[in-house]
Design a protein around this motif. Structure first.
Motif, PDB file in Angstrom:
ATOM      1  N   ASP A 142       0.824  -1.132   0.026  1.00 16.73           N
ATOM      2  CA  ASP A 142       0.009  -0.132   0.121  1.00 16.73           C
ATOM      3  C   ASP A 142       0.733   1.299  -0.037  1.00 16.73           C
ATOM      4  N   TYR A 143       0.786   1.983  -1.093  1.00 19.89           N
ATOM      5  CA  TYR A 143       1.725   3.185  -1.046  1.00 19.89           C
ATOM      6  C   TYR A 143       1.330   4.226  -0.290  1.00 19.89           C
ATOM      7  N   ALA A 144       0.303   4.458  -0.144  1.00 16.02           N
ATOM      8  CA  ALA A 144      -0.246   5.548   1.102  1.00 16.02           C
ATOM      9  C   ALA A 144       0.386   5.165   2.385  1.00 16.02           C
ATOM     10  N   LEU A 191       2.940   3.387   2.770  1.00 12.29           N
ATOM     11  CA  LEU A 191       4.352   3.321   2.827  1.00 12.29           C
ATOM     12  C   LEU A 191       4.818   4.816   3.070  1.00 12.29           C
ATOM     13  N   LEU A 192       4.305   5.813   2.248  1.00 11.94           N
ATOM     14  CA  LEU A 192       4.786   7.162   2.604  1.00 11.94           C
ATOM     15  C   LEU A 192       4.309   7.662   3.679  1.00 11.94           C
ATOM     16  N   GLY A 193       3.098   7.341   4.272  1.00  7.43           N
ATOM     17  CA  GLY A 193       2.458   7.784   5.530  1.00  7.43           C
ATOM     18  C   GLY A 193       3.031   7.191   6.768  1.00  7.43           C
ATOM     19  N   LEU A 214      10.032   7.496  -2.007  1.00 10.23           N
ATOM     20  CA  LEU A 214      10.376   7.002  -3.289  1.00 10.23           C
ATOM     21  C   LEU A 214      10.728   8.216  -4.020  1.00 10.23           C
ATOM     22  N   PRO A 215      11.508   8.848  -3.921  1.00  4.87           N
ATOM     23  CA  PRO A 215      11.652  10.115  -5.117  1.00  4.87           C
ATOM     24  C   PRO A 215      12.633   9.598  -6.334  1.00  4.87           C
ATOM     25  N   SER A 216      12.169  10.201  -7.218  1.00  5.89           N
ATOM     26  CA  SER A 216      12.886   9.987  -8.552  1.00  5.89           C
ATOM     27  C   SER A 216      14.093  10.872  -8.546  1.00  5.89           C
ATOM     28  N   SER A 223      14.032  -2.316 -15.309  1.00 10.17           N
ATOM     29  CA  SER A 223      15.282  -2.605 -15.899  1.00 10.17           C
ATOM     30  C   SER A 223      16.486  -2.789 -14.844  1.00 10.17           C
ATOM     31  N   ARG A 224      16.416  -2.392 -13.488  1.00 10.53           N
ATOM     32  CA  ARG A 224      17.562  -2.768 -12.613  1.00 10.53           C
ATOM     33  C   ARG A 224      16.904  -2.594 -11.225  1.00 10.53           C
ATOM     34  N   LEU A 225      17.086  -3.572 -10.403  1.00  3.92           N
ATOM     35  CA  LEU A 225      16.771  -3.450  -8.835  1.00  3.92           C
ATOM     36  C   LEU A 225      18.107  -3.587  -8.074  1.00  3.92           C
ATOM     37  N   ARG A 275      20.290  -2.023  -4.417  1.00  2.80           N
ATOM     38  CA  ARG A 275      19.833  -2.019  -3.026  1.00  2.80           C
ATOM     39  C   ARG A 275      19.132  -1.122  -2.564  1.00  2.80           C
ATOM     40  N   THR A 276      19.148   0.132  -3.087  1.00  2.75           N
ATOM     41  CA  THR A 276      18.235   1.071  -2.606  1.00  2.75           C
ATOM     42  C   THR A 276      17.571   1.705  -3.858  1.00  2.75           C
ATOM     43  N   SER A 277      17.981   1.517  -5.090  1.00  9.44           N
ATOM     44  CA  SER A 277      17.200   2.285  -6.089  1.00  9.44           C
ATOM     45  C   SER A 277      16.692   0.936  -7.060  1.00  9.44           C
ATOM     46  N   GLN A 310      13.083   5.798 -15.807  1.00  7.24           N
ATOM     47  CA  GLN A 310      13.063   6.520 -14.428  1.00  7.24           C
ATOM     48  C   GLN A 310      13.845   5.779 -13.410  1.00  7.24           C
ATOM     49  N   VAL A 311      14.551   6.439 -12.477  1.00  2.87           N
ATOM     50  CA  VAL A 311      15.255   5.496 -11.160  1.00  2.87           C
ATOM     51  C   VAL A 311      14.717   6.459 -10.061  1.00  2.87           C
ATOM     52  N   LEU A 312      13.982   5.287  -9.255  1.00  4.90           N
ATOM     53  CA  LEU A 312      13.535   6.072  -7.994  1.00  4.90           C
ATOM     54  C   LEU A 312      14.557   5.396  -6.906  1.00  4.90           C
ATOM     55  N   THR A 359      14.897  11.096   7.529  1.00  2.64           N
ATOM     56  CA  THR A 359      16.323  11.725   7.427  1.00  2.64           C
ATOM     57  C   THR A 359      16.308  12.128   6.017  1.00  2.64           C
ATOM     58  N   HIS A 360      15.582  11.774   4.888  1.00  2.29           N
ATOM     59  CA  HIS A 360      15.858  11.952   3.352  1.00  2.29           C
ATOM     60  C   HIS A 360      16.939  11.457   3.132  1.00  2.29           C
ATOM     61  N   LYS A 361      17.507  10.403   3.700  1.00  2.76           N
ATOM     62  CA  LYS A 361      18.650   9.728   3.235  1.00  2.76           C
ATOM     63  C   LYS A 361      18.478   8.127   2.543  1.00  2.76           C
ATOM     64  N   PRO A 362      19.069   7.631   1.547  1.00  4.16           N
ATOM     65  CA  PRO A 362      18.873   6.362   1.011  1.00  4.16           C
ATOM     66  C   PRO A 362      18.877   5.385   2.075  1.00  4.16           C
ATOM     67  N   GLN A 363      17.901   4.319   1.838  1.00  7.65           N
ATOM     68  CA  GLN A 363      18.067   3.132   2.881  1.00  7.65           C
ATOM     69  C   GLN A 363      17.296   1.965   1.760  1.00  7.65           C
TER      70      GLN A 363
HETATM   71  C1  LIG Z   1      17.516  10.341  -3.235  1.00 10.82           C
HETATM   72  C2  LIG Z   1      18.864  10.850  -2.515  1.00 10.82           C
HETATM   73  C3  LIG Z   1      18.733  10.993  -1.133  1.00 10.82           C
HETATM   74  C4  LIG Z   1      19.955   9.911  -2.739  1.00 10.82           C
HETATM   75  O1  LIG Z   1      20.928  10.436  -2.421  1.00 10.82           O
HETATM   76  P1  LIG Z   1      22.243  10.040  -3.130  1.00 10.82           P
HETATM   77  O2  LIG Z   1      23.515  10.878  -2.603  1.00 10.82           O
HETATM   78  O3  LIG Z   1      22.164  10.013  -4.484  1.00 10.82           O
HETATM   79  O4  LIG Z   1      22.547   8.371  -2.869  1.00 10.82           O
HETATM   80  P2  LIG Z   1      23.423   7.326  -3.259  1.00 10.82           P
HETATM   81  O5  LIG Z   1      24.595   7.954  -4.014  1.00 10.82           O
HETATM   82  O6  LIG Z   1      23.783   6.355  -2.168  1.00 10.82           O
HETATM   83  O7  LIG Z   1      22.593   6.645  -4.255  1.00 10.82           O
HETATM   84  C5  LIG Z   1      21.525   5.831  -3.835  1.00 10.82           C
HETATM   85  C6  LIG Z   1      21.056   5.029  -4.933  1.00 10.82           C
HETATM   86  O8  LIG Z   1      20.566   5.773  -6.023  1.00 10.82           O
HETATM   87  C7  LIG Z   1      21.417   5.505  -7.319  1.00 10.82           C
HETATM   88  N1  LIG Z   1      21.502   6.721  -7.937  1.00 10.82           N
HETATM   89  C8  LIG Z   1      21.572   8.018  -7.421  1.00 10.82           C
HETATM   90  N2  LIG Z   1      21.516   8.786  -8.282  1.00 10.82           N
HETATM   91  C9  LIG Z   1      21.275   8.265  -9.732  1.00 10.82           C
HETATM   92  C10 LIG Z   1      21.002   8.651 -10.850  1.00 10.82           C
HETATM   93  N3  LIG Z   1      21.004  10.042 -11.320  1.00 10.82           N
HETATM   94  N4  LIG Z   1      20.842   7.823 -11.640  1.00 10.82           N
HETATM   95  C11 LIG Z   1      20.760   6.504 -11.490  1.00 10.82           C
HETATM   96  N5  LIG Z   1      20.953   6.106 -10.113  1.00 10.82           N
HETATM   97  C12 LIG Z   1      21.324   6.888  -9.344  1.00 10.82           C
HETATM   98  C13 LIG Z   1      22.669   4.950  -6.743  1.00 10.82           C
HETATM   99  O9  LIG Z   1      23.120   4.108  -7.896  1.00 10.82           O
HETATM  100  C14 LIG Z   1      22.137   4.184  -5.430  1.00 10.82           C
HETATM  101  O10 LIG Z   1      21.623   2.933  -6.015  1.00 10.82           O
HETATM  102  P3  LIG Z   1      21.957   1.422  -5.124  1.00 10.82           P
HETATM  103  O11 LIG Z   1      23.069   0.873  -5.658  1.00 10.82           O
HETATM  104  O12 LIG Z   1      20.679   0.676  -5.772  1.00 10.82           O
HETATM  105  O13 LIG Z   1      21.589   1.710  -3.972  1.00 10.82           O
HETATM  106  C15 LIG Z   1      19.026  12.435  -3.109  1.00 10.82           C
HETATM  107  O14 LIG Z   1      19.631  12.036  -4.431  1.00 10.82           O
HETATM  108  C16 LIG Z   1      18.126  13.230  -3.304  1.00 10.82           C
HETATM  109  O15 LIG Z   1      17.558  13.720  -2.253  1.00 10.82           O
HETATM  110  N6  LIG Z   1      17.656  13.752  -4.552  1.00 10.82           N
HETATM  111  C17 LIG Z   1      16.517  14.672  -4.815  1.00 10.82           C
HETATM  112  C18 LIG Z   1      15.187  13.757  -4.993  1.00 10.82           C
HETATM  113  C19 LIG Z   1      14.036  14.519  -5.285  1.00 10.82           C
HETATM  114  O16 LIG Z   1      13.930  15.867  -4.835  1.00 10.82           O
HETATM  115  N7  LIG Z   1      13.344  14.111  -6.511  1.00 10.82           N
HETATM  116  C20 LIG Z   1      12.201  14.810  -7.126  1.00 10.82           C
HETATM  117  C21 LIG Z   1      11.256  15.135  -6.109  1.00 10.82           C
HETATM  118  S1  LIG Z   1      10.547  13.506  -5.600  1.00 10.82           S
HETATM  119  C22 LIG Z   1       8.952  13.527  -6.282  1.00 10.82           C
HETATM  120  O17 LIG Z   1       8.476  14.187  -6.849  1.00 10.82           O
HETATM  121  C23 LIG Z   1       7.953  12.215  -5.473  1.00 10.82           C
HETATM  122  C24 LIG Z   1       6.964  12.089  -6.068  1.00 10.82           C
HETATM  123  C25 LIG Z   1       6.314  10.864  -5.549  1.00 10.82           C
HETATM  124  C26 LIG Z   1       6.486  10.293  -4.534  1.00 10.82           C
HETATM  125  O18 LIG Z   1       5.754   9.403  -3.868  1.00 10.82           O
HETATM  126  C27 LIG Z   1       7.680  10.645  -3.711  1.00 10.82           C
HETATM  127  C28 LIG Z   1       8.453  11.798  -4.290  1.00 10.82           C
END
Ligand SMILES: CC(C)(COP(=O)(O)OP(=O)(O)OC[C@H]1O[C@@H](n2cnc3c(N)ncnc32)[C@H](O)[C@@H]1OP(=O)(O)O)[C@@H](O)C(=O)NCCC(=O)NCCSC(=O)c1ccc(O)cc1
Length: 150
Positions: free
Chosen positions: A49-51, A53-55, A61-63, A87-89, A91-93, A112-114, A121-125
């Motif tokens: 459930d996406y709501a 997940l985010l709630g 799951l930012p792009s 196309s690719r799964l 650890r965090t993307s 698209q990459v999420l 924290t807004h950090k990847p996990q």
């Molecule tokens: C998401 C972040 C915290 C990640 O931080 P990073 O310093 O890039 O982390 P990392 O370098 O560790 O990379 C994390 C992973 O992403 C991958 N990554 C990071 N950047 C890229 C790009 N540009 N291309 C491909 N893959 C990438 C990277 O390879 C890692 O993959 P794994 O091996 O699978 O772990 C940071 O990049 C960020 O805050 N970016 C801004 C995101 C943003 O504001 N996006 C637009 C708005 S989001 C949005 O609109 C939204 C809509 C709907 C929703 O439900 C949620 C959000």
């Protein structure tokens, strides 16, 4: 990308509100359609459930990457077939190929990459276990199908 690679598919009607004064889909509306498609795939296709997940779960799951190729115009009344492929799964993307198609062929192709983040924290996990299991099962289904084709 063949039909067998797609893990989720649905249709969406192009409405008046999607179109600009030229009578064609205004491109930001395609991005809104894309976002809704991904939300619905996660909730309905993957059963996570996406709501929730985010709630309450505070998982984002930012792009981080979004590429769009606009190949043909769409008009009000058109039905777009919308398809999602993994196309690719990582650890965090999660990298996706998404296609919107009309009767005349592909209208838009997205890459698209999420990234899975903590909304505290807004950090990847790492993806939460249920989401990763569903994504792996989905990707494995495509793999199994591909093997059968060979
Ligand atoms: C998401 C972040 C915290 C990640 O931080 P990073 O310093 O890039 O982390 P990392 O370098 O560790 O990379 C994390 C992973 O992403 C991958 N990554 C990071 N950047 C890229 C790009 N540009 N291309 C491909 N893959 C990438 C990277 O390879 C890692 O993959 P794994 O091996 O699978 O772990 C940071 O990049 C960020 O805050 N970016 C801004 C995101 C943003 O504001 N996006 C637009 C708005 S989001 C949005 O609109 C939204 C809509 C709907 C929703 O439900 C949620 C959000």
């Amino acid at each position: 990308m063949t039909a067998a690679d797609f893990v989720f598919e649905r249709q969406e009607l192009v409405r008046f509100g999607h179109c600009d004064p030229a009578g064609i889909v205004f491109y930001p509306r395609y991005f809104e359609m894309l976002n809704a498609l991904v939300e619905d795939w996660i909730s309905q296709g993957l059963g996570v459930d996406y709501a929730q997940l985010l709630g309450p779960r505070r998982v984002g799951l930012p792009s981080v990457r979004l590429v769009a190729d606009f190949k043909r115009i769409s008009r009000m009344g058109d039905v777009l077939r919308q398809r999602v492929a993994i196309s690719r799964l990582g650890r965090t993307s999660l990298a996706l190929n998404i296609s919107f198609e009309g009767e005349d062929g592909q209208r838009v192709a997205f890459e698209q990459v999420l990234v899975c983040t903590s909304l505290e924290t807004h950090k990847p996990q790492a993806f939460p276990d249920d989401l990763r299991a569903a994504l792996e099962q989905c990707a494995a289904g495509v793999q199994a199908h591909d093997n059968k084709q060979q």
